[in-house]
Write a protein that holds these residues in place. Structure first.
Motif, short mmCIF file in Angstrom:
data_model
loop_
_atom_site.label_atom_id
_atom_site.label_comp_id
_atom_site.label_asym_id
_atom_site.label_seq_id
_atom_site.Cartn_x
_atom_site.Cartn_y
_atom_site.Cartn_z
N ALA A 19 8.42 67.70 -18.78
CA ALA A 19 7.46 68.38 -17.90
C ALA A 19 6.40 67.41 -17.39
O ALA A 19 5.96 67.50 -16.24
N THR A 20 6.00 66.47 -18.23
CA THR A 20 5.02 65.46 -17.80
C THR A 20 5.61 64.56 -16.73
O THR A 20 4.94 64.23 -15.74
N ILE A 21 6.85 64.14 -16.93
CA ILE A 21 7.52 63.28 -15.93
C ILE A 21 7.61 64.00 -14.59
O ILE A 21 7.31 63.43 -13.53
N SER A 22 8.00 65.27 -14.62
CA SER A 22 8.14 66.04 -13.38
C SER A 22 6.80 66.19 -12.67
O SER A 22 6.69 66.01 -11.45
N ARG A 23 5.77 66.53 -13.42
CA ARG A 23 4.45 66.71 -12.81
C ARG A 23 3.94 65.40 -12.22
O ARG A 23 3.39 65.37 -11.11
N LEU A 24 4.12 64.31 -12.95
CA LEU A 24 3.66 63.01 -12.45
C LEU A 24 4.38 62.65 -11.15
O LEU A 24 3.76 62.14 -10.21
N ALA A 25 5.68 62.91 -11.09
CA ALA A 25 6.44 62.62 -9.88
C ALA A 25 5.91 63.42 -8.69
O ALA A 25 5.77 62.88 -7.58
N ARG A 26 5.62 64.69 -8.91
CA ARG A 26 5.12 65.53 -7.81
C ARG A 26 3.75 65.06 -7.34
O ARG A 26 3.46 65.04 -6.14
N GLU A 27 2.89 64.70 -8.30
CA GLU A 27 1.57 64.21 -7.91
C GLU A 27 1.67 62.94 -7.09
O GLU A 27 1.02 62.79 -6.04
N TYR A 28 2.50 62.00 -7.55
CA TYR A 28 2.62 60.73 -6.84
C TYR A 28 3.20 60.93 -5.44
O TYR A 28 2.81 60.27 -4.48
#
Length: 737
Positions: A290-299
């Protein structure tokens, strides 16, 4: 103050390879430094760190080498006698002649390094020119700090000049710091000041790092711990999220990049049948999906965004894949060549020629042609000749990789190396402490017929020398730097006379040239060289530059790498074969090496958590940089040793499993060696990972166990496929001593 005693203040620049370059105000009375202050003038001030503030103690250290020394005891025991310069220079010159005539010039092996990163004395130019005029020598290849980053940048963007100036961070809305700790490593003076301002302006800052660093604590909104050597997997999973959710900047990729479709196929699993989902990466990296997915969306959605790819994760097995994956992520988000963005390349090198800004300079010392290099073919890995500043750095197959130097000394031609090495010349470097596998170095140096070291202190390397030439500090000679988070030139002024029997690198080489009969080596003093270099710069007034110590280049706006390529791609193509960002590299494809694939891939590292060796040695070792040292420099200064003891950072969970309390002496060991060092039990490092900071001096006891805390007792001399150090890939076990 008594009559006749006058105190003066000299402004000069500091360049001790700590990651920054700052303004020093050196107070001198009766020819002696009495205190050192720093910049208190115009903003942004270039203020010294603790190392620069302690430099007076370095100049006058009681253990400083103050005159030439000749070995009288067994090699490595550190037993020397004082000799004259005439005797020392004569002996070195005669040994150079003997080895050249007996074995050929390739038997002379030279190791240079950063030392003080300056344009005259702080490079390898001086010894390179001398020995090239003498007939050649065997050199080394690969950068200690950022070989993987350099390789990836050249492959993907065609150049190493890939970073914006730090003031451009004030234009970023989102900053991702990956394996990056400028609070300790500086990464250009004032980097942390710009991070502080960026945060005050509202930028979100995220830190990915196995440790909760001082930079993370001071500036980050979020800390994401990650297992060492797995960074590429997380970045590739971020690319998966962007592709599946159609968040990539496809218009940017279509216009400025080639090879995205091949990368897309790999990321989605079309090549190997494994979709690179966040869940896949979670099992590898330890970072929640979930952290990886959120970070990707933010970037992908917060613009502009700056991915600062630190070089520490590149010093791992397959570290080049991490750097290539970072470069591609930046392209996927369209953050290249714009204010507030970054192309994801290696973090800014502070001093020329490793920084991004295109400094103008007058002529530097010509090194000439190394016949040993010229007579050997280029390495297979030499995709193109790497240009560093004004010169081409050859990737000749005659050169020895820096990680393999000890092995080369031991094995020579019988081990597949181009020559048998008999004479070792070390300048601005400390390989026993700073290169991998310290115990192998001890064995290797005993095989030498002769060894010369230029030094200021009796380092672990100097102890093995036959002759030690004492070198003056940068406060005892003239030099120049080109540097900065925002660009400036710095004048390193001779503020005091050198210790009576110390000499500069230039003076030592001139003495050797005279003894060797080389008449056209050099006709300039160090000050004349500085004037020559300044003559081709943008500095308008040499006398004012010398007086102030600093000349700042005034920019109307921050410098942005690749801005011309993005704004006018037809007139300014990227310096690659295709003229575009090469997500897929045909050069790499043509090499047909599965360990250097043409697109970024995650390749499982050796000595990672999945390695069978992890059952015997379950902890991953990283070897980070220390606040009180610049690599192995400053190690013996009492003021600085008081601030930070050398200790093994270990998580509370791992310490509890081993019945270790904070401050206990612990054994850190693997098949390569053993270190006994105090423990630092903390929750600022993730479980499964331990940190032994690099730069401590190798100090073996009678059983060969290191008591100095030298991390390179434990590291491997294996290199990554591109040629990078892997000093952050090693498995160890820890127990109470």
């Amino acid at each position: 103050m008594e009559d006749g005693e006058v105190e003066r203040v000299d402004a000069t620049a500091c360049a001790s390879h700590c990651g920054g370059s700052c303004l020093m105000k050196v107070h001198v009375k009766d020819g002696v430094i009495i205190r050192i202050e720093t910049d208190d003038g115009e903003e942004p001030q270039l203020r010294c760190c603790l190392r620069g503030r302690a430099y007076r103690q370095r100049v006058y250290a009681p253990d400083r080498i103050k005159y030439p020394l000749k070995r009288v005891g067994p090699r490595g025991k550190g037993e020397f006698t004082r000799v004259s310069w005439d005797e020392a220079v004569g002996l070195v010159a005669s040994e150079l002649q003997r080895v050249k005539e007996t074995y050929g010039p390739s038997a002379i092996l030279v190791k240079t390094g950063g030392g003080d990163v300056t344009l005259l004395h702080g490079t390898g130019r001086i010894i390179e020119r001398l020995l090239n005029l003498f007939g050649g020598y065997t050199g080394t290849w690969a950068y200690h700090s950022w070989e993987a980053a350099t390789f990836a940048s050249v492959v993907t963007y065609g150049t190493i000049a890939v970073a914006n100036t730090r003031d451009d961070l004030l234009n970023s809305r989102w900053i991702l710091m990956w394996g990056w700790n400028p609070s300790d490593t500086i990464q250009s003076t004032n980097t942390t000041w710009y991070l502080a301002q960026a945060r005050e302006k509202g930028a979100k800052i995220v830190s990915v790092d196995p440790r909760y660093t001082d930079t993370t604590a001071a500036f980050a909104d979020e800390w994401i711990p990650i297992k060492p050597s797995t960074d590429a997997a997380m970045m590739i999973a971020m690319a998966y999220v962007m592709i599946k959710e159609n968040l990539q900047d496809q218009a940017f990729l279509n216009r400025y990049a080639v090879g995205f479709e091949q990368y897309r196929e790999y990321v989605l699993g079309g090549i190997d049948g494994i979709p690179k989902k966040p869940e896949w990466a979670e099992g590898i990296t330890g970072v929640p999906a979930a952290t990886i997915s959120r970070l990707a969306r933010e970037y992908a959605t917060i613009k502009p965004a700056a991915l600062i790819a630190g070089i520490a994760p590149g010093r791992t097995a397959f570290g080049e894949q991490y750097h290539r994956a970072a470069l591609v992520l930046a392209a996927m988000t369209g953050n290249v060549g714009i204010h507030g963005g970054e192309c994801g390349g290696r973090c800014l090198g502070d001093q020329y020629p490793f920084n991004t800004y295109p400094f103008k300079l007058g002529p530097l010392m010509e090194v000439g042609v190394n016949k040993v290099d010229a007579e050997a073919p280029l390495q297979k890995i030499a995709l193109k000749r790497y240009t560093v500043g004004d010169r081409i750095v050859p990737r000749s197959s005659a050169r020895v990789h820096i990680s393999r130097l000890a092995d080369a000394l031991l094995k020579g031609r019988a081990g597949g190396y181009p020559s048998d090495y008999k004479l070792f010349y070390v300048m601005n470097s400390n390989p026993v402490d700073q290169l991998p596998y310290a115990k192998k170095w001890v064995e290797a140096l005993h095989k030498l017929e002769f060894m010369v070291v230029q030094e200021q202190f009796m380092t672990s390397t100097a102890r093995f020398a036959d002759i030690i030439f004492p070198v003056s500090t940068f406060l005892e000679k003239n030099d120049i730097i080109a540097s900065g988070a925002t660009p400036f030139y710095g004048y390193l002024k001779k503020v005091i006379e050198p210790m009576p029997e110390t000499k500069s690198q230039l003076e030592i080489a001139m003495a050797l040239a005279e003894r060797l009969g080389i008449r056209d080596f050099n006709v300039k003093t160090d000050e004349e060289w500085v004037k020559e270099i300044v003559s081709g710069s943008v500095i308008p007034d040499y006398e004012e530059f010398e007086r102030k110590g600093i000349y700042r280049i005034k920019l109307s706006e921050p410098y942005v790498a690749f801005r011309q390529q993005i704004e006018d791609p037809e007139s300014h193509p990227f310096p690659t074969a295709s003229g575009k960002i090469e997500i897929y590299s045909q050069d790499l494809a043509d090499m047909n090496d599965p360990l250097l694939p043409p697109i970024p891939k995650y390749i499982e590292p050796w000595e990672g958590t999945e390695d069978p060796l992890s059952k015997k040695y379950p902890l991953q070792l990283i070897t980070t940089h220390f606040k009180r040292r610049a690599h192995s420099q400053f190690e013996t200064l009492p003021w600085l040793r008081e601030l930070q003891p050398q200790a093994l950072m270990i998580s509370s969970a791992d310490a509890q499993l081993r019945n270790i309390s904070d401050g206990d002496l612990v054994r850190v060991f693997n098949d390569r060696g053993e270190v006994i060092v105090p423990s630092k039990v903390t929750d600022r490092i993730m479980p499964g990972v331990v940190d032994l900071p690099e730069g401590a001096w190798f100090s073996p006891d009678e059983r060969g166990v290191d008591r100095g805390g030298c991390a390179n007792v434990l590291t491997t001399d294996r290199q990554s496929p591109c040629g990078a150090h892997v000093t952050n890939t090693a498995l160890v076990e820890v127990e109470k001593a």
